[in-house]
Design a protein around this motif. Structure first.
Motif, PDB file in Angstrom:
ATOM      1  N   GLY A 101       0.815  -1.205   0.000  1.00  0.00           N
ATOM      2  CA  GLY A 101       0.000   0.000   0.000  1.00  0.00           C
ATOM      3  C   GLY A 101       0.849   1.255   0.000  1.00  0.00           C
ATOM      4  O   GLY A 101       0.505   2.249  -0.664  1.00  0.00           O
ATOM      5  N   ALA A 102       1.980   1.231   0.726  1.00  0.00           N
ATOM      6  CA  ALA A 102       2.873   2.393   0.755  1.00  0.00           C
ATOM      7  C   ALA A 102       3.468   2.654  -0.620  1.00  0.00           C
ATOM      8  O   ALA A 102       3.566   3.806  -1.069  1.00  0.00           O
ATOM      9  N   ALA A 103       3.868   1.596  -1.316  1.00  0.00           N
ATOM     10  CA  ALA A 103       4.443   1.752  -2.655  1.00  0.00           C
ATOM     11  C   ALA A 103       3.420   2.288  -3.644  1.00  0.00           C
ATOM     12  O   ALA A 103       3.702   3.189  -4.447  1.00  0.00           O
ATOM     13  N   ILE A 104       2.213   1.755  -3.606  1.00  0.00           N
ATOM     14  CA  ILE A 104       1.156   2.196  -4.524  1.00  0.00           C
ATOM     15  C   ILE A 104       0.774   3.646  -4.250  1.00  0.00           C
ATOM     16  O   ILE A 104       0.575   4.444  -5.176  1.00  0.00           O
ATOM     17  N   ALA A 105       0.682   4.007  -2.974  1.00  0.00           N
ATOM     18  CA  ALA A 105       0.341   5.387  -2.612  1.00  0.00           C
ATOM     19  C   ALA A 105       1.381   6.365  -3.135  1.00  0.00           C
ATOM     20  O   ALA A 105       1.046   7.425  -3.675  1.00  0.00           O
ATOM     21  N   THR A 106       2.640   6.005  -3.010  1.00  0.00           N
ATOM     22  CA  THR A 106       3.713   6.868  -3.510  1.00  0.00           C
ATOM     23  C   THR A 106       3.630   7.008  -5.021  1.00  0.00           C
ATOM     24  O   THR A 106       3.718   8.114  -5.569  1.00  0.00           O
ATOM     25  N   GLY A 107       3.456   5.897  -5.718  1.00  0.00           N
ATOM     26  CA  GLY A 107       3.390   5.940  -7.174  1.00  0.00           C
ATOM     27  C   GLY A 107       2.227   6.762  -7.700  1.00  0.00           C
ATOM     28  O   GLY A 107       2.377   7.554  -8.637  1.00  0.00           O
ATOM     29  N   LEU A 108       1.059   6.614  -7.081  1.00  0.00           N
ATOM     30  CA  LEU A 108      -0.111   7.388  -7.509  1.00  0.00           C
ATOM     31  C   LEU A 108       0.061   8.869  -7.207  1.00  0.00           C
ATOM     32  O   LEU A 108      -0.353   9.730  -7.997  1.00  0.00           O
ATOM     33  N   GLY A 109       0.666   9.184  -6.061  1.00  0.00           N
ATOM     34  CA  GLY A 109       0.919  10.585  -5.730  1.00  0.00           C
ATOM     35  C   GLY A 109       1.838  11.245  -6.736  1.00  0.00           C
ATOM     36  O   GLY A 109       1.596  12.371  -7.196  1.00  0.00           O
ATOM     37  N   TYR A 110       2.908  10.545  -7.126  1.00  0.00           N
ATOM     38  CA  TYR A 110       3.834  11.079  -8.127  1.00  0.00           C
ATOM     39  C   TYR A 110       3.160  11.254  -9.484  1.00  0.00           C
ATOM     40  O   TYR A 110       3.520  12.144 -10.261  1.00  0.00           O
ATOM     41  N   SER A 111       2.206  10.400  -9.803  1.00  0.00           N
ATOM     42  CA  SER A 111       1.595  10.405 -11.132  1.00  0.00           C
ATOM     43  C   SER A 111       0.789  11.674 -11.411  1.00  0.00           C
ATOM     44  O   SER A 111       0.547  12.009 -12.575  1.00  0.00           O
ATOM     45  N   ILE A 112       0.377  12.382 -10.363  1.00  0.00           N
ATOM     46  CA  ILE A 112      -0.428  13.596 -10.572  1.00  0.00           C
ATOM     47  C   ILE A 112       0.338  14.626 -11.384  1.00  0.00           C
ATOM     48  O   ILE A 112      -0.181  15.210 -12.346  1.00  0.00           O
ATOM     49  N   THR A 113       1.593  14.877 -11.021  1.00  0.00           N
ATOM     50  CA  THR A 113       2.392  15.854 -11.766  1.00  0.00           C
ATOM     51  C   THR A 113       2.609  15.401 -13.198  1.00  0.00           C
ATOM     52  O   THR A 113       2.611  16.223 -14.125  1.00  0.00           O
ATOM     53  N   ALA A 114       2.816  14.091 -13.403  1.00  0.00           N
ATOM     54  CA  ALA A 114       3.018  13.572 -14.758  1.00  0.00           C
ATOM     55  C   ALA A 114       1.799  13.847 -15.629  1.00  0.00           C
ATOM     56  O   ALA A 114       1.925  14.273 -16.792  1.00  0.00           O
ATOM     57  N   VAL A 115       0.602  13.630 -15.100  1.00  0.00           N
ATOM     58  CA  VAL A 115      -0.629  13.844 -15.871  1.00  0.00           C
ATOM     59  C   VAL A 115      -0.836  15.329 -16.151  1.00  0.00           C
ATOM     60  O   VAL A 115      -1.119  15.733 -17.290  1.00  0.00           O
ATOM     61  N   VAL A 116      -0.690  16.170 -15.125  1.00  0.00           N
ATOM     62  CA  VAL A 116      -0.898  17.613 -15.307  1.00  0.00           C
ATOM     63  C   VAL A 116       0.120  18.180 -16.283  1.00  0.00           C
ATOM     64  O   VAL A 116      -0.216  18.985 -17.169  1.00  0.00           O
ATOM     65  N   GLY A 117       1.378  17.769 -16.159  1.00  0.00           N
ATOM     66  CA  GLY A 117       2.413  18.256 -17.063  1.00  0.00           C
ATOM     67  C   GLY A 117       2.098  17.923 -18.511  1.00  0.00           C
ATOM     68  O   GLY A 117       2.257  18.757 -19.410  1.00  0.00           O
TER      69      GLY A 117
END
Length: 445
Positions: free
Chosen positions: A195-211
């Protein structure tokens, strides 16, 4: 175009510099904060064995950030230098080529990660419990390799495109999402360290999508255009970002060496203790990293324009600011050691006493790390990746490895491990000061 470059046309004053750099400073500090929150959830909801596992996988994760840092900082300097030379079309073509390169590199790294993971973890002679924690965390983290690479790149390119506030908003949103998902996935969904790994990955993905959405719009200073393959651009960006590659790569190596030293002198409790200390040092160091990232586009642009007066003012203010902030951060870290460590572990834990002693000694490194980070970032922004890499490699690898090997022998065990980082940063600062003076006339700062 003049409106789009408004921030680059402002007078160079302390207020204007901080206004430009503040979003990235907040961004990197907040980014580090939610990395610490990851550790907080893992330590308190799963256990210190799981916290050790997060640290033990750091070298592999560091490889991802190493490549992304190299392409992001090196590429940003190349692109913004061309903007300063008024070669806007070429700069945007290069920008698009660099983003596509990141995606391809990410796919290759993900495949290699899954292929080599078991062999690398097996070589560390871990207990079965910690081994399984490491494997579970890394398996889910690798899924997000491409979004993580794009996140690092888009964060810097949003700043370069005069959208530092948006970059900050993305980081804050990603951090909040990470924290909420940590609780939902670890505490409620009972996914444990996965769960910690998935949470980190999804959090990082926000900037990738917005960018991706932002840079599709042609009205922005930087935007996607049909790329033109120029091998020299990829080579220049990679060479220019060598310091960031070296810093992240050797950070993973030195983390491994620290872990091995702790396993030798204390055991797995020592690994958990040094993980806590690394979170504290990383949190404060993020302030200087954020400042350096924030002013890097200004340095590159002024260098491209050959505006030595503005460049000189910017560097002089930066050194004064970093010196004052370094002293303040060191004092706060030493005085706040007990409450900081208490966040991660209970006072009756064996890890607690180790972490308190270690943090007080390691905090001395904060006196020197700011200038080291800025000097390396400045030479990258000036398109001198070789000097930047020499600084980063010497400080993060040569000096650190020598300190880890020698100080425990000279000082009798674990005390030498705690003082290895301050010693390496001090030697790094001496080298940084010498190179700043050497190249002063060449670049006109």
């Amino acid at each position: 175009m003049e409106n789009k470059l408004n921030s680059y046309r402002q007078p160079v004053t302390g207020r204007n510099i901080l206004r430009f750099a503040l979003p990235t400073m907040v961004m990197t500090v907040f980014n580090t904060f939610y990395t610490m929150v990851d550790g907080l959830f893992v330590s308190n909801l799963i256990g210190t064995d799981a916290l050790s596992a997060v640290n033990l996988t750091a070298p592999a994760i560091g490889l991802i950030t190493a490549v992304s840092g190299m392409l992001a900082t090196g590429g940003s300097a190349v692109v913004m230098k061309k903007m300063g030379e008024h070669r806007e079309q070429e700069a945007r073509e290069d920008f698009t080529l660099l983003i596509l390169t990141n995606a391809v590199v990410g796919a290759v790294m993900m495949a290699l990660g899954y292929t080599l993971m078991d062999d690398l973890l097996g070589a560390m002679d871990l207990s079965a419990r910690v081994f399984e924690y490491c494997r579970a965390y890394l398996s889910d983290y690798l899924i997000f390799t491409i979004p993580i690479l794009l996140m690092y790149n888009f964060s810097l390119y949003l700043i370069a495109a005069d959208k530092p506030t948006l970059s900050l908003i993305c980081t804050v949103a990603g951090g909040i999402a990470n924290i909420l998902l940590d609780y939902l996935l670890i505490a409620l969904a009972d996914l444990g360290i996965r769960g910690a790994a998935i949470a980190t990955g999804l959090g990082y993905s926000i900037t990738a999508v917005v960018g991706f959405l932002v840079f599709r719009k042609p009205e922005n200073l930087l935007h996607f255009q049909r790329p033109v393959f120029r091998g020299s651009v990829l080579l220049h960006a990679s060479a220019n970002g060598l310091s960031e590659l070296a810093t992240s790569l050797v950070s993973g190596i030195t983390t491994l060496l620290f872990n091995l030293a702790m396993l030798k002198y204390i055991g797995e409790n020592g690994v958990a203790a040094i993980t806590i200390i690394m979170y504290v040092l990383m949190f404060v160091s993020a302030l200087f990293i954020g400042y350096s990232y924030g002013v890097a586009p200004l340095i590159s642009y002024y260098h491209g324009e050959q505006d030595h007066q503005k460049l000189k003012k910017l560097v002089a203010f930066s050194i004064r600011f970093i010196a004052g902030a370094s002293a303040l951060c060191t004092l706060v870290s030493v005085l706040a050691t007990t409450p900081l460590v208490s966040i991660f572990t209970r006072p009756d834990s064996l890890v607690y006493g180790l972490a308190v002693t270690g943090n007080r000694l390691c905090s001395l490194a904060l006196l020197f790390v700011g200038l080291n980070v800025f000097a390396s970032g400045m030479f990258t922004a000036l398109s001198n990746g070789v000097v930047s890499a020499v600084l980063a490699f010497s400080r993060s690898f040569l000096f650190t490895v020598a300190s880890i090997q020698l100080l425990p022998i000279l000082l009798g065990g674990v005390t030498g491990v705690w003082l290895a980082t301050p010693a390496a940063e001090l030697l790094g600062m001496v080298l940084a000061a010498a190179l700043l003076l050497k190249y002063r006339k060449r670049y006109g700062y």
